[in-house]
Design a protein around this motif. Structure first.
Motif, PDB file in Angstrom:
ATOM      1  N   VAL A  20       6.973 -48.517 -58.523  1.00  0.00           N
ATOM      2  CA  VAL A  20       7.805 -47.979 -57.437  1.00  0.00           C
ATOM      3  C   VAL A  20       7.097 -46.802 -56.773  1.00  0.00           C
ATOM      4  CG1 VAL A  20      10.001 -46.833 -56.907  1.00  0.00           C
ATOM      5  CG2 VAL A  20       9.970 -48.812 -58.430  1.00  0.00           C
ATOM      6  N   SER A  21       6.414 -45.985 -57.550  1.00  0.00           N
ATOM      7  CA  SER A  21       5.668 -44.847 -56.992  1.00  0.00           C
ATOM      8  C   SER A  21       4.573 -45.316 -56.051  1.00  0.00           C
ATOM      9  CB  SER A  21       5.059 -44.010 -58.114  1.00  0.00           C
ATOM     10  OG  SER A  21       6.061 -43.451 -58.914  1.00  0.00           O
ATOM     11  N   ILE A  22       3.931 -46.408 -56.397  1.00  0.00           N
ATOM     12  CA  ILE A  22       2.902 -46.964 -55.505  1.00  0.00           C
ATOM     13  C   ILE A  22       3.528 -47.338 -54.169  1.00  0.00           C
ATOM     14  CG2 ILE A  22       1.358 -48.931 -55.125  1.00  0.00           C
ATOM     15  CD1 ILE A  22       0.718 -48.824 -58.154  1.00  0.00           C
ATOM     16  N   THR A  23       4.703 -47.988 -54.213  1.00  0.00           N
ATOM     17  CA  THR A  23       5.348 -48.362 -52.946  1.00  0.00           C
ATOM     18  C   THR A  23       5.753 -47.131 -52.146  1.00  0.00           C
ATOM     19  OG1 THR A  23       7.580 -48.580 -53.876  1.00  0.00           O
ATOM     20  CG2 THR A  23       6.190 -50.543 -53.902  1.00  0.00           C
ATOM     21  N   ARG A  24       6.122 -46.051 -52.819  1.00  0.00           N
ATOM     22  CA  ARG A  24       6.463 -44.808 -52.132  1.00  0.00           C
ATOM     23  C   ARG A  24       5.221 -44.200 -51.485  1.00  0.00           C
ATOM     24  NH1 ARG A  24      10.846 -45.712 -50.680  1.00  0.00           N
ATOM     25  NH2 ARG A  24      11.655 -47.085 -52.237  1.00  0.00           N
ATOM     26  N   GLY A  25       4.095 -44.361 -52.119  1.00  0.00           N
ATOM     27  CA  GLY A  25       2.857 -43.807 -51.590  1.00  0.00           C
ATOM     28  C   GLY A  25       2.347 -44.519 -50.354  1.00  0.00           C
ATOM     29  N   GLY A 147       0.648 -42.755 -59.116  1.00  0.00           N
ATOM     30  CA  GLY A 147       1.066 -43.946 -58.376  1.00  0.00           C
ATOM     31  C   GLY A 147       1.285 -43.686 -56.901  1.00  0.00           C
ATOM     32  N   VAL A 148       1.877 -42.546 -56.579  1.00  0.00           N
ATOM     33  CA  VAL A 148       2.096 -42.208 -55.173  1.00  0.00           C
ATOM     34  C   VAL A 148       0.752 -42.122 -54.447  1.00  0.00           C
ATOM     35  CG1 VAL A 148       2.912 -40.415 -53.578  1.00  0.00           C
ATOM     36  CG2 VAL A 148       4.296 -41.040 -55.571  1.00  0.00           C
ATOM     37  N   TYR A 149      -0.214 -41.498 -55.077  1.00  0.00           N
ATOM     38  CA  TYR A 149      -1.524 -41.350 -54.439  1.00  0.00           C
ATOM     39  C   TYR A 149      -2.312 -42.653 -54.413  1.00  0.00           C
ATOM     40  CZ  TYR A 149      -0.465 -36.543 -53.845  1.00  0.00           C
ATOM     41  OH  TYR A 149       0.157 -35.391 -53.430  1.00  0.00           O
ATOM     42  N   ILE A 150      -2.149 -43.475 -55.409  1.00  0.00           N
ATOM     43  CA  ILE A 150      -2.783 -44.803 -55.376  1.00  0.00           C
ATOM     44  C   ILE A 150      -2.183 -45.609 -54.230  1.00  0.00           C
ATOM     45  CG2 ILE A 150      -2.956 -47.023 -56.569  1.00  0.00           C
ATOM     46  CD1 ILE A 150      -3.352 -45.466 -59.170  1.00  0.00           C
ATOM     47  N   GLY A 151      -0.862 -45.539 -54.102  1.00  0.00           N
ATOM     48  CA  GLY A 151      -0.196 -46.243 -53.009  1.00  0.00           C
ATOM     49  C   GLY A 151      -0.722 -45.830 -51.652  1.00  0.00           C
ATOM     50  N   LYS A 152      -1.028 -44.544 -51.506  1.00  0.00           N
ATOM     51  CA  LYS A 152      -1.587 -44.067 -50.248  1.00  0.00           C
ATOM     52  C   LYS A 152      -2.968 -44.681 -49.998  1.00  0.00           C
ATOM     53  CE  LYS A 152      -1.035 -39.899 -48.730  1.00  0.00           C
ATOM     54  NZ  LYS A 152      -0.932 -38.449 -48.546  1.00  0.00           N
ATOM     55  N   GLN A 153      -3.701 -44.964 -51.087  1.00  0.00           N
ATOM     56  CA  GLN A 153      -5.071 -45.440 -50.946  1.00  0.00           C
ATOM     57  C   GLN A 153      -5.205 -46.967 -50.912  1.00  0.00           C
ATOM     58  OE1 GLN A 153      -7.501 -43.227 -50.338  1.00  0.00           O
ATOM     59  NE2 GLN A 153      -5.865 -41.715 -50.420  1.00  0.00           N
ATOM     60  N   VAL A 154      -4.508 -47.656 -51.818  1.00  0.00           N
ATOM     61  CA  VAL A 154      -4.757 -49.097 -51.949  1.00  0.00           C
ATOM     62  C   VAL A 154      -3.531 -49.974 -51.755  1.00  0.00           C
ATOM     63  CG1 VAL A 154      -6.766 -48.815 -53.430  1.00  0.00           C
ATOM     64  CG2 VAL A 154      -4.525 -49.053 -54.471  1.00  0.00           C
ATOM     65  N   GLY A 155      -2.386 -49.381 -51.544  1.00  0.00           N
ATOM     66  CA  GLY A 155      -1.198 -50.164 -51.242  1.00  0.00           C
ATOM     67  C   GLY A 155      -0.793 -51.145 -52.323  1.00  0.00           C
ATOM     68  N   HIS A 156      -0.492 -52.362 -51.913  1.00  0.00           N
ATOM     69  CA  HIS A 156       0.077 -53.372 -52.813  1.00  0.00           C
ATOM     70  C   HIS A 156      -0.952 -54.183 -53.595  1.00  0.00           C
ATOM     71  CE1 HIS A 156       4.047 -52.614 -51.655  1.00  0.00           C
ATOM     72  NE2 HIS A 156       4.070 -53.284 -50.533  1.00  0.00           N
ATOM     73  N   LEU A 157      -2.189 -53.815 -53.561  1.00  0.00           N
ATOM     74  CA  LEU A 157      -3.212 -54.630 -54.211  1.00  0.00           C
ATOM     75  C   LEU A 157      -2.912 -54.939 -55.671  1.00  0.00           C
ATOM     76  CD1 LEU A 157      -5.944 -53.992 -52.082  1.00  0.00           C
ATOM     77  CD2 LEU A 157      -6.791 -54.876 -54.225  1.00  0.00           C
ATOM     78  N   PHE A 158      -2.480 -53.940 -56.443  1.00  0.00           N
ATOM     79  CA  PHE A 158      -2.302 -54.118 -57.887  1.00  0.00           C
ATOM     80  C   PHE A 158      -0.853 -54.075 -58.349  1.00  0.00           C
ATOM     81  CE2 PHE A 158      -6.408 -51.935 -57.298  1.00  0.00           C
ATOM     82  CZ  PHE A 158      -7.228 -52.953 -57.746  1.00  0.00           C
TER      83      PHE A 158
END
Length: 183
Positions: A20-25, A147-158
């Motif tokens: 969820v944090s990735i999606t927020r990012g 996760g928030v920062y990964i989301g900013k960088q790579v989005g939904h990849l993983f």
């Protein structure tokens, strides 16, 4: 429960919050304040829910002591399977800047329901809570922030693959508990 098992459990439990944090990012305007708020809520709820589960489980522990390994195996297995199943669904993609307190509370509870079930298993297995809840809360906080920062960088990849890994870890821990108590 040994430290490695607690760490693996914490990582497994944190995968929903991490996802969820990735999606927020994904929101370009998601800043450090948003990231810290998300991480604090997710980490806090992940630490609180095992305590609530443990308190509920203590009431049932005397009746279930002989079944504890099976209950732990079934609960962790079900949570793991649920995580794997949910990894194939497409998550909602709201922007971080419109994340209200109500939405954050909902997401925090939703991503920590599995931690409640783990708390119940802790009660059944008579496991002390202090070390696991601190580790679970910290691991979730850190992974949510990352996760928030990964989301900013790579989005939904993983994103969906992360939940699969978390589900597999929970199932493996359930098997480990069952085998340790049957042998």
């Amino acid at each position: 429960m040994d430290l490695l098992s607690i760490l693996l459990l914490a990582v497994g439990l944190a995968m929903d919050a991490f996802s969820v944090s990735i999606t927020r990012g994904l929101s370009v305007r998601c800043d450090i304040k948003h990231a810290l708020t998300i991480a604090l809520f997710f980490g806090g709820f992940q630490a609180l829910m095992p305590v609530l589960g443990w308190a509920s489980g203590r009431e049932l522990a005397s009746f279930m002591s002989q079944w504890a390994p099976w209950v732990a195996f079934i609960l962790l297995g079900l949570v793991g399977v649920k995580m794997i199943y949910e990894s194939f669904r497409h998550p909602e993609e709201d922007a971080c800047e419109i994340l209200s307190l109500r939405e954050l509370l909902f997401l925090s509870v939703a991503t920590s329901i599995d931690a409640f079930a783990v708390g119940v298993t802790f009660a059944f297995l008579n496991i002390s809570l202090l070390q696991p809840i601190i580790i679970i809360g910290l691991v979730t906080f850190i992974l949510s922030l990352v996760g928030v920062y990964i989301g900013k960088q790579v989005g939904h990849l993983f994103e969906s693959k992360i939940e699969i890994v978390g589900g597999i870890i929970l199932i493996a821990i359930g098997f480990k508990i069952l085998l340790e108590n049957l042998l």
